[in-house]
Design a protein around this motif. Structure first.
Motif, mmCIF file in Angstrom:
data_model
loop_
_atom_site.group_PDB
_atom_site.id
_atom_site.type_symbol
_atom_site.label_atom_id
_atom_site.label_comp_id
_atom_site.label_asym_id
_atom_site.label_seq_id
_atom_site.Cartn_x
_atom_site.Cartn_y
_atom_site.Cartn_z
ATOM 1 N N THR A 87 -24.893 10.671 -1.701
ATOM 2 C CA THR A 87 -24.267 11.958 -1.413
ATOM 3 C C THR A 87 -23.636 12.465 -2.697
ATOM 4 N N GLU A 88 -24.001 13.671 -3.097
ATOM 5 C CA GLU A 88 -23.589 14.217 -4.378
ATOM 6 C C GLU A 88 -22.562 15.341 -4.240
ATOM 7 N N THR A 89 -21.643 15.384 -5.201
ATOM 8 C CA THR A 89 -20.681 16.477 -5.311
ATOM 9 C C THR A 89 -21.169 17.454 -6.377
ATOM 10 N N LEU A 90 -21.030 18.733 -6.113
ATOM 11 C CA LEU A 90 -21.432 19.755 -7.071
ATOM 12 C C LEU A 90 -20.262 20.135 -7.972
ATOM 13 N N VAL A 91 -20.565 20.404 -9.234
ATOM 14 C CA VAL A 91 -19.555 20.833 -10.199
ATOM 15 C C VAL A 91 -20.101 22.017 -10.987
ATOM 16 N N GLY A 92 -19.211 22.724 -11.669
ATOM 17 C CA GLY A 92 -19.630 23.787 -12.560
ATOM 18 C C GLY A 92 -19.887 23.225 -13.944
ATOM 19 N N GLU A 103 -21.295 18.855 0.372
ATOM 20 C CA GLU A 103 -21.913 17.910 -0.543
ATOM 21 C C GLU A 103 -23.432 17.930 -0.332
ATOM 22 N N VAL A 104 -24.145 17.490 -1.318
ATOM 23 C CA VAL A 104 -25.608 17.443 -1.251
ATOM 24 C C VAL A 104 -26.036 16.037 -0.857
ATOM 25 N N VAL A 105 -26.760 15.910 0.238
ATOM 26 C CA VAL A 105 -27.243 14.613 0.703
ATOM 27 C C VAL A 105 -28.681 14.442 0.235
ATOM 28 N N LEU A 106 -28.914 13.381 -0.524
ATOM 29 C CA LEU A 106 -30.250 13.087 -1.041
ATOM 30 C C LEU A 106 -30.784 11.819 -0.386
ATOM 31 N N GLY A 107 -32.059 11.838 -0.094
ATOM 32 C CA GLY A 107 -32.665 10.679 0.559
ATOM 33 C C GLY A 107 -34.134 10.599 0.268
ATOM 34 N N MET A 108 -34.825 9.732 0.995
ATOM 35 C CA MET A 108 -36.275 9.617 0.852
ATOM 36 C C MET A 108 -36.903 9.615 2.234
ATOM 37 N N ALA A 109 -38.154 10.073 2.292
ATOM 38 C CA ALA A 109 -38.865 10.165 3.569
ATOM 39 C C ALA A 109 -40.303 9.712 3.362
ATOM 40 N N TRP A 110 -40.875 9.109 4.411
ATOM 41 C CA TRP A 110 -42.253 8.621 4.331
ATOM 42 C C TRP A 110 -42.867 8.615 5.723
#
Length: 302
Positions: free
Chosen positions: A164-169, A267-274
């Motif tokens: 899970t990512e936080t965004l910044v300027g 927040e930006v949630v990043l993952g993988m899918a298959w």
């Protein structure tokens, strides 16, 4: 006439052991049950197969003729239904098609390639364009693994959250905002902005939050990639919003400075899918394991 394939296993045990009792022990059954099985086999082959010789059983000529082939067939059957004996996935030679979101291209991919070069040198990666996100690429086999911001899709698709990512300027050191102690919503809105959107959208959650405060920002350019946007931010006085941790290597390479966003955004949630077709594939599982490890390392501490 159809025959129970279990008879092959039983016949192999009987011809190997030349004993009903020992064959029963080998197959974890009872001696009476094995005696009944031997009777079935005798009817099936129209031959006694094992005959009494004193206290022992000895094979008939027909049994001797069958013994080698029966053992081979039984071994093949055990291999068929047993665990996969495919080559070690670490030595497999495979090409995988990946679809990786742009924000990971400069941080995650180099680390994954280095890791695979060491852990599974036979695995090669082919990056597919992000425009395949508009098609059922996983279902159709165009993509083996999707890595990035996962969207609701087919319920059959397997997915896993990675970070899970936080965004910044992000701004260059010469930017006026680099000289202030705190970037307030008003100062943030007054700056010129560039936005990253593959679909060319200039408006997003940041604009919604600013609007709630009675503010708006000027978006002077919309770019399709984070890499391109950060390079633009290095060359002129604009604000670019970027992932804090996964974007760190490029931010440091370009000498950009970061600041917390003055408005709350998800927040930006990043993952993988298959696709399920690959779920039990050992080499695909190895790739997923390496992706999971490298993504965790790339994100690092908060």
């Amino acid at each position: 006439m159809d025959h129970d394939l279990n008879l092959i296993e039983a016949l192999d045990a009987l011809l190997t052991e030349s004993s009903v009792t020992k064959a029963a022990e080998r197959l974890h059954t009872s001696a009476p049950a094995m005696s009944r099985t031997l009777a079935r086999l005798r009817r099936a082959f129209d031959d006694p197969l094992l005959v009494r010789a004193g206290r022992d059983l000895v094979p008939t000529p027909r049994a001797l003729e069958l013994r080698g082939e029966v053992h081979a067939v039984a071994a093949r059957a055990r291999a068929l239904f047993g665990p996969s004996t495919a080559a070690d996935p670490r030595t497999a030679v495979r090409m995988f098609d990946l679809q990786v979101t742009d924000m990971l291209s400069t941080t995650f991919l180099p680390s994954l390639i280095d890791d695979l070069r060491s852990q599974a040198p036979g695995i090669s990666l082919r990056l597919r364009p992000e425009n395949l996100q508009d098609t059922p690429a996983l279902r159709e086999g165009l993509v083996d693994l999707e890595i990035g911001t996962l969207r609701p899709g087919d319920p059959e698709i397997h997915s896993e959250t990675l970070v899970t990512e936080t965004l910044v300027g992000a701004i260059r050191p010469e930017h006026p905002l680099a000289k202030v102690k705190t970037v307030t919503p008003k100062r943030f809105a007054a700056a010129d902005h560039i936005v990253v959107s593959r679909r060319g959208r200039a408006h997003g959650p940041i604009d919604d939050r600013l609007a709630e405060l009675g503010l708006s920002r000027r978006v002077i350019a919309v770019l399709p990639s984070f890499a391109g946007a950060l390079h633009v931010a290095r060359g002129t006085d604009v604000v670019c919003v970027t992932p804090a941790r996964l974007g760190r290597p490029m931010l440091e390479t370009l000498g950009l400075r970061t600041f917390p966003l003055p408005v709350a955004v998800p927040e930006v949630v990043l993952g993988m899918a298959w696709h399920p077709r690959n779920h039990h594939d050992r080499t695909h599982a190895l790739l997923r394991d390496r992706v999971r490890r490298i993504m965790t390392l790339a994100a690092g501490p908060s």
